[in-house]
Scaffold this active site. Structure first.
Site, PDB file in Angstrom:
ATOM      1  N   PRO A  12       0.774  -1.237   0.000  1.00 21.31           N
ATOM      2  CG  PRO A  12       0.037  -0.956   2.178  1.00 21.31           C
ATOM      3  CD  PRO A  12       0.774  -1.917   1.300  1.00 21.31           C
ATOM      4  CG  ASP A  35      -0.136   0.807 -11.574  1.00 19.64           C
ATOM      5  OD1 ASP A  35      -0.936  -0.027 -12.006  1.00 19.64           O
ATOM      6  OD2 ASP A  35       0.321   0.778 -10.412  1.00 19.64           O
ATOM      7  CE  LYS A  57       5.777  10.362 -16.753  1.00 20.74           C
ATOM      8  NZ  LYS A  57       6.942   9.995 -17.528  1.00 20.74           N
ATOM      9  N   GLY A  89      -0.717  -2.364  -3.758  1.00 19.96           N
ATOM     10  CA  GLY A  89      -1.485  -3.296  -2.941  1.00 19.96           C
ATOM     11  C   GLY A  89      -1.298  -4.718  -3.410  1.00 19.96           C
ATOM     12  CG  ASP A  90      -3.254  -9.105  -3.814  1.00 17.29           C
ATOM     13  OD1 ASP A  90      -2.395  -9.878  -3.367  1.00 17.29           O
ATOM     14  OD2 ASP A  90      -4.063  -9.426  -4.716  1.00 17.29           O
ATOM     15  CB  THR A 118      -4.900  -5.635  -0.027  1.00 15.75           C
ATOM     16  OG1 THR A 118      -5.859  -4.701  -0.526  1.00 15.75           O
ATOM     17  CG2 THR A 118      -5.479  -6.299   1.225  1.00 15.75           C
ATOM     18  CG  MET A 171     -10.838   2.223  -6.667  1.00 19.62           C
ATOM     19  SD  MET A 171     -10.957   1.269  -8.193  1.00 19.62           S
ATOM     20  CE  MET A 171     -11.502  -0.315  -7.578  1.00 19.62           C
ATOM     21  N   GLY A 200      -2.949   5.713   3.162  1.00 15.12           N
ATOM     22  CA  GLY A 200      -2.592   4.825   4.267  1.00 15.12           C
ATOM     23  C   GLY A 200      -1.185   4.276   4.158  1.00 15.12           C
TER      24      GLY A 200
HETATM   25  N1  SAH Z   1      -4.851  -3.518  -5.593  1.00  9.76           N
HETATM   26  C1  SAH Z   1      -4.964  -2.429  -4.665  1.00  9.76           C
HETATM   27  C2  SAH Z   1      -6.253  -1.658  -4.863  1.00  9.76           C
HETATM   28  C3  SAH Z   1      -6.364  -0.994  -6.188  1.00  9.76           C
HETATM   29  S1  SAH Z   1      -7.812  -0.051  -6.370  1.00  9.76           S
HETATM   30  C4  SAH Z   1      -4.820  -2.936  -3.247  1.00  9.76           C
HETATM   31  O1  SAH Z   1      -4.860  -4.145  -3.012  1.00  9.76           O
HETATM   32  O2  SAH Z   1      -4.614  -2.109  -2.346  1.00  9.76           O
HETATM   33  C5  SAH Z   1      -7.258   1.526  -5.866  1.00  9.76           C
HETATM   34  C6  SAH Z   1      -7.844   1.878  -4.530  1.00  9.76           C
HETATM   35  O3  SAH Z   1      -7.089   1.277  -3.502  1.00  9.76           O
HETATM   36  C7  SAH Z   1      -7.810   3.343  -4.205  1.00  9.76           C
HETATM   37  O4  SAH Z   1      -8.885   4.029  -4.797  1.00  9.76           O
HETATM   38  C8  SAH Z   1      -7.937   3.325  -2.706  1.00  9.76           C
HETATM   39  O5  SAH Z   1      -9.262   3.070  -2.316  1.00  9.76           O
HETATM   40  C9  SAH Z   1      -7.133   2.092  -2.362  1.00  9.76           C
HETATM   41  N2  SAH Z   1      -5.763   2.423  -1.973  1.00  9.76           N
HETATM   42  C10 SAH Z   1      -4.643   2.094  -2.591  1.00  9.76           C
HETATM   43  N3  SAH Z   1      -3.563   2.527  -1.900  1.00  9.76           N
HETATM   44  C11 SAH Z   1      -4.046   3.138  -0.814  1.00  9.76           C
HETATM   45  C12 SAH Z   1      -3.452   3.784   0.308  1.00  9.76           C
HETATM   46  N4  SAH Z   1      -2.128   3.889   0.437  1.00  9.76           N
HETATM   47  N5  SAH Z   1      -4.252   4.295   1.263  1.00  9.76           N
HETATM   48  C13 SAH Z   1      -5.580   4.200   1.169  1.00  9.76           C
HETATM   49  N6  SAH Z   1      -6.193   3.605   0.122  1.00  9.76           N
HETATM   50  C14 SAH Z   1      -5.446   3.077  -0.837  1.00  9.76           C
END
Ligand code: SAH
Length: 494
Positions: A12, A35, A57, A89-90, A118, A171, A200
């Site tokens: 994250p 990304d 980008k 995340g994942d 995640t 999201m 986060g």
């Molecule tokens: N695959 C990612 C999620 C991708 S969708 C995962 O597992 O975390 C993108 C969403 O993830 C963002 O809109 C937000 O809701 C969340 N997200 C990703 N990074 C974040 C972070 N550092 N803090 C809070 N929300 C985060």
């Protein structure tokens, strides 16, 4: 031979949350496709010689379309490259990881997936919210709050409310009012605890706590932006007690680390673990002198010397390069005794199976020269412009010393506007200096004519501090020349 694609979850944000397997894959990559949500500290771990492709980008505010990303992965793999696809995340949780594998599977390209931590679980965790707790709930539901343009949210709120579980929405920032309204309309109590955790696990993390009824207004007031997770459920009430991350001593405090790239890691990791917003800005790099006739002839006459003195891990590395370059190993050092300026250099020696015979009580060149129990001759293998204090002290004690340069310090990031602006405009910006040469490199980056009066140079020792004061940099000096003492001083100063 086609290459391979490894889908890696970068976690994250906190670089410490990248898995070991993910890091290994990244370090072996020839191409890295990444990304927007991948943190800069993780991007900095990409091998420099790998090809870096940024598909997040926001050119004309649009990232590279998904089918093009799929095609890039396929093309690079077909070129025989070892490709890492880094995702926030994942990869398989709302990350389109599955879509990216489809095309590869169709073409028989081999792939692997390395799960990531995640944000759905880690962002609440860093915000003090455990996503489940036996007293509160018996399930967790992760839901996308993404709204397709012009469409209603496709969420079965009644079903969600019936579960009585913790709800995490990803999201969901722009649809936050609709999400809360949907849950209320489906019968959830307006006083149900709820929270938003923005960015986060990063130094910029913010947690906004409210209730289901008040969250939209509170979040708007706080101007919450993406990326953020929304958490709804009784567990949110635990945040007041469990909020450990916000309480870290350096939370959100920006600290500039000027050490060379390959050595920044330990200091940065320590500072990050204390919550600091670490800005790695390597101002120097060390380059072994190669070929170097002076080192050659000193090493050939090593039996003439009683002591070999090393004054930095870079010196140990240069020595090793020399040995390896000459087909030798540690045995070539024979009976010469080894002196290290401090614990970092001693550790660099022990990484090669060698114990330092002498480390001064105070870790600097003057104390090394004053304390070294030498009767015979000393060979110092060190930087081209090493501190004169070492040779002066030895000379004062009538100990013969050959001072031989084995590496050169070069300055990186010359005339950086970005760094200069931060130095001049931030009140109390903390900049760490771990050697006099990092000070010189820093000044060459920022420009000697800059206004240094607002920053504080956090110096590892007296010589480093002297160097900084020459440029008018306000300084503080660690109680001893170690990373621990430097870190402690930063914590105490906050
Ligand atoms: N695959 C990612 C999620 C991708 S969708 C995962 O597992 O975390 C993108 C969403 O993830 C963002 O809109 C937000 O809701 C969340 N997200 C990703 N990074 C974040 C972070 N550092 N803090 C809070 N929300 C985060």
């Amino acid at each position: 031979m086609p290459g391979k694609v490894t889908l890696v979850g970068a976690g994250p944000g906190d670089p410490g949350l990248l898995t070991r397997k993910g890091l290994e894959a990244l370090q072996k990559a020839e191409v890295v496709v990444y990304d927007r949500l991948v943190s800069p500290a993780i991007l900095a771990m990409m091998p420099e010689k790998a090809e870096h492709i940024d598909v997040g980008k926001q050119a004309a505010r649009h990232p590279v379309p998904q089918d093009q990303i799929n095609q890039i992965l396929l093309d690079k793999a077909l070129e025989g490259k070892n490709v890492v696809r880094l995702k926030g995340g994942d990869p398989f949780l709302f990350g389109r990881g599955g879509e990216e594998l489809e095309l590869l599977a169709q073409h028989g390209v081999s792939f692997e997936e390395v799960p990531g931590i995640t944000s759905a679980i880690a962002a609440p965790a860093y915000g003090g919210v455990p996503v489940t707790h036996r007293d509160c709930c018996s399930s967790l539901h992760i839901v996308t709050g993404h709204q397709r343009a012009g469409k209603e949210l496709d969420i079965d709120f009644e079903a969600l409310v019936r579960t009585k579980g913790t709800l995490v929405f990803l999201m969901g920032v722009s649809a936050l009012p609709q999400i809360c309204r949907g849950l209320l309309d489906a019968g959830m109590e307006p006083d149900m605890p709820a929270a938003v955790v923005e960015r986060g696990t990063t130094p910029a993390q913010r947690r906004i706590s409210a209730t289901l009824g008040t969250l939209p207004a509170v979040a708007e007031e706080a101007q919450v932006v993406s990326p953020a997770v929304i958490v709804v459920g009784k567990v949110c009430a635990l945040a007041e007690d469990f909020d450990w991350f916000d309480k870290l001593p350096l939370k959100g405090k920006r600290v500039v680390v000027t050490r060379p790239r390959e050595r920044a890691g330990t200091l940065s990791a320590r500072l990050r673990a204390l919550g600091a917003d670490v800005w790695e800005y390597p101002c120097i790099a060390t380059v072994p002198l190669d070929p170097c006739p002076a080192v050659d002839s000193a090493m050939e006459r090593l039996y003439d010397y009683e002591w070999l003195a090393l004054t930095s891990p870079a010196g140990v590395e240069a020595l090793w390069r020399w040995l390896e370059g000459h087909g030798k190993d540690a045995r070539a050092l024979g009976a010469v005794k080894l002196a290290a300026i401090g614990p970092g250099t001693a550790r660099a020696l022990s990484a090669h199976g060698l114990k330092a015979d002498y480390v001064p009580e105070v870790y600097d060149a003057a104390h090394l020269g004053a304390g070294l129990p030498a009767a015979g001759k000393v060979l110092a293998l060190r930087a081209e412009e090493g501190s004169p204090a070492l040779t002066e002290e030895l000379a004062r004690r009538n100990i013969a010393c050959d001072d031989v340069a084995s590496y050169r310090t070069v300055y990186e990031n010359p005339r950086s506007q970005e760094l200069r602006a931060a130095v001049e405009e931030t009140e109390g910006l903390l900049v760490t200096f771990t050697s006099a040469s990092t000070v010189k490199g820093f000044v060459s980056s920022v420009g000697e004519d800059a206004d240094f009066s607002r920053m504080v140079g956090m110096c590892i020792g007296a010589q480093t501090a002297n160097q900084a004061q020459k440029y008018g940099i306000p300084v503080r000096v660690a109680r001893e020349a170690t990373m621990d003492a430097l870190t402690d001083m930063i914590v105490e100063g906050v």
